[in-house]
Design an enzyme around this catalytic site. Structure first.
Site, mmCIF file in Angstrom:
data_model
loop_
_atom_site.group_PDB
_atom_site.id
_atom_site.type_symbol
_atom_site.label_atom_id
_atom_site.label_comp_id
_atom_site.label_asym_id
_atom_site.label_seq_id
_atom_site.Cartn_x
_atom_site.Cartn_y
_atom_site.Cartn_z
ATOM 1 N N ASP A 169 0.739 -1.184 -0.090
ATOM 2 C CA ASP A 169 0.111 0.091 -0.196
ATOM 3 C C ASP A 169 0.925 1.175 0.001
ATOM 4 O O ASP A 169 0.634 2.324 0.814
ATOM 5 C CB ASP A 169 -0.860 -0.069 1.223
ATOM 6 C CG ASP A 169 -2.026 0.993 1.315
ATOM 7 O OD1 ASP A 169 -2.528 1.636 0.068
ATOM 8 O OD2 ASP A 169 -2.496 1.387 2.223
ATOM 9 N N CYS A 200 -19.558 -14.174 -5.173
ATOM 10 C CA CYS A 200 -20.327 -13.256 -4.388
ATOM 11 C C CYS A 200 -21.697 -13.489 -4.899
ATOM 12 O O CYS A 200 -22.743 -13.312 -4.314
ATOM 13 C CB CYS A 200 -19.875 -11.837 -4.972
ATOM 14 S SG CYS A 200 -18.519 -11.353 -4.098
ATOM 15 N N CYS A 246 -25.563 -11.802 -4.086
ATOM 16 C CA CYS A 246 -25.332 -11.151 -2.743
ATOM 17 C C CYS A 246 -25.047 -9.607 -3.077
ATOM 18 O O CYS A 246 -24.160 -9.223 -3.828
ATOM 19 C CB CYS A 246 -24.357 -11.719 -1.695
ATOM 20 S SG CYS A 246 -24.100 -10.979 -0.158
ATOM 21 N N CYS A 258 -22.796 -5.823 0.867
ATOM 22 C CA CYS A 258 -21.965 -4.628 1.288
ATOM 23 C C CYS A 258 -22.587 -3.492 0.496
ATOM 24 O O CYS A 258 -22.163 -2.290 0.995
ATOM 25 C CB CYS A 258 -20.618 -5.190 0.574
ATOM 26 S SG CYS A 258 -20.713 -5.533 -1.220
ATOM 27 N N CYS A 280 -23.666 0.073 3.096
ATOM 28 C CA CYS A 280 -22.967 1.007 3.143
ATOM 29 C C CYS A 280 -23.746 2.394 3.722
ATOM 30 O O CYS A 280 -24.554 2.600 3.171
ATOM 31 C CB CYS A 280 -22.243 1.377 1.681
ATOM 32 S SG CYS A 280 -21.105 2.625 1.598
ATOM 33 N N CYS A 313 -17.082 7.559 0.581
ATOM 34 C CA CYS A 313 -16.664 6.642 1.342
ATOM 35 C C CYS A 313 -16.119 7.110 2.898
ATOM 36 O O CYS A 313 -15.257 8.148 2.893
ATOM 37 C CB CYS A 313 -15.439 5.782 0.868
ATOM 38 S SG CYS A 313 -14.956 4.246 1.857
ATOM 39 N N CYS A 368 -13.965 2.860 8.211
ATOM 40 C CA CYS A 368 -15.330 2.128 8.385
ATOM 41 C C CYS A 368 -15.221 0.640 7.987
ATOM 42 O O CYS A 368 -14.413 0.355 6.756
ATOM 43 C CB CYS A 368 -16.244 3.038 7.608
ATOM 44 S SG CYS A 368 -17.855 2.053 7.304
ATOM 45 N N CYS A 405 -19.186 -2.508 5.179
ATOM 46 C CA CYS A 405 -19.218 -3.410 3.789
ATOM 47 C C CYS A 405 -18.532 -4.781 4.189
ATOM 48 O O CYS A 405 -18.889 -5.770 3.690
ATOM 49 C CB CYS A 405 -18.614 -2.812 2.803
ATOM 50 S SG CYS A 405 -16.701 -2.464 2.831
ATOM 51 N N CYS A 454 -20.641 -8.679 5.357
ATOM 52 C CA CYS A 454 -20.324 -9.555 4.251
ATOM 53 C C CYS A 454 -20.475 -11.010 4.895
ATOM 54 O O CYS A 454 -19.624 -11.305 5.819
ATOM 55 C CB CYS A 454 -18.883 -9.218 3.527
ATOM 56 S SG CYS A 454 -18.376 -10.601 2.531
#
Length: 370
Positions: free
Chosen positions: A154, A208, A211, A214, A218, A234, A261, A264, A268
């Site tokens: 990152d 997924c 579904c 998420c 939010c 976000c 946050c 999401c 899940c």
């Protein structure tokens, strides 16, 4: 060691074993052809969904071209490290109770409590992953001699999720994070870009299905469609990346989420399989799993810098810390937590030297009718 096709396969197996010894939950290898990601990334930038994160656009398509970032790169060794606090091993029971506890922190009854994203309650993950990935690279060097590589977590224009998906570490969820069948999404990713022609692992399909948990949960409707995030809405962006004033229309939606946050992820279904970390680095520090908004808002700048030493939270600085707390304290009013203690705490900062803090404090007091 003379590198041949045969011992490259053996080396890949050894690298994965070393990775597990170093605390990584999984480690896989992929090529670095991300050409299919370029059109979607360009469209995302064109829509302005990156907000003030100018670094997302600054490197252009280099983000999707690792060989331009690190010349000679032909492989990515991608690692995954779980980060739920170790204490959850003892507290989980059926290994799902922690999610209920975290979800309860977002209810009106907990409005006076600060909610900090799970990943940020312990030590800065950049330091943890970078150190261990460097140790892994050093082991490889000790085995085969010098080779070309760079370590990232990152920290550079790298499409981490795309590389991890390509390597078979999981699939991209509709919230844009990587999902793993055995571990959900509460984990960090890191990469070693290298010129070693290691054998690659197979990617896996998405699970997924239909579904949309998420997307539905939010708070700010930042997930504008499957696999499409408008970062400007976000809460993680608003409380961490945004340097200035939080848009007034979004403040009430933030609730008591003061740094990041997890909604999401918490809702899940795959995260019923999320795993606690095996490392003490991600154990909770400074009571950030239970601290009140008033308590954290009362910290002096010296206390903030001291207590957040080695934490990812320190990067936002003291003013944005107070800004976020003020929003949380203001939102406590709508949740029926308009206590004299909260109002007094806000009033004490009504003449703060920072214009950014004063503005958010004034807004918060207005919510309390003070």
């Amino acid at each position: 060691m003379v590198v041949t096709e045969h011992n490259l396969a053996a080396l890949a197996t050894t690298i994965k074993a070393w990775g597990r010894e170093l605390g990584f939950a999984d480690i896989r290898i992929s090529d670095v052809d991300l050409a299919e990601q370029e059109a979607g990334f360009a469209a995302w930038l064109a829509l302005g969904y990156h907000g003030e994160m100018d670094y997302m656009a600054a490197h252009g398509m280099k983000r999707a071209r690792p060989a331009e970032l690190v010349p000679g790169t032909i492989r990515a060794i991608t690692v995954r490290m779980d980060y739920l606090p170790r204490a959850y091993k003892d507290e989980q029971g059926d290994e799902r109770n922690w999610r209920a506890r975290e979800q309860a922190r977002l209810e009106p009854a907990a409005a006076g409590t600060a909610t900090v994203s799970l990943y940020a309650r312990g030590r800065d993950y950049h330091k943890v992953l970078r150190s261990r990935m460097q140790q892994l690279a050093d082991r490889i060097k000790g085995e085969i001699g010098d080779f070309g590589y760079r370590v990232f977590t990152d920290s550079a224009p790298v499409m981490e999720v795309a590389l991890a998906q390509k390597a078979g570490l999981g699939w991209r969820g509709k919230h844009t994070l990587l999902l793993n069948r055995e571990a959900g999404s509460f984990f960090f990713l890191g990469e070693i870009l290298t010129d070693l022609p290691l054998p690659v692992d197979e990617s896996i399909s998405s699970h997924c299905g239909q579904c949309s948990a998420c997307i539905d949960v939010c708070p700010t409707k930042a997930i504008v469609g499957p696999y499409r995030l408008d970062a400007r809405r976000c809460i993680s962006y608003l409380t961490i990346e945004l340097k200035g004033s939080i848009p007034v229309e979004l403040r009430p939606l933030i609730g008591n989420r003061v740094y990041g946050c997890d909604d999401c992820q918490l809702f899940c279904p795959w995260n019923k399989f999320a795993q606690p970390s095996t490392l003490g680095d991600f154990d909770v520090r400074n009571g950030l799993d239970r601290a009140s908004l008033v308590e954290l808002f009362s910290w002096s700048e010296e206390q903030f810098n001291s207590r957040m030493e080695g934490s990812p939270i320190r990067r936002i600085g003291y003013q944005r810390w107070l800004r976020n707390m003020a929003v949380g304290l203001g939102n406590a009013a709508a949740a029926g937590a308009g206590t004299p203690e909260i109002i007094a705490a806000l009033q004490q900062r009504s003449d703060d030297p920072s214009e950014l803090v004063r503005e958010h404090v004034a807004w918060a007091l207005q919510q309390h009718g003070a």
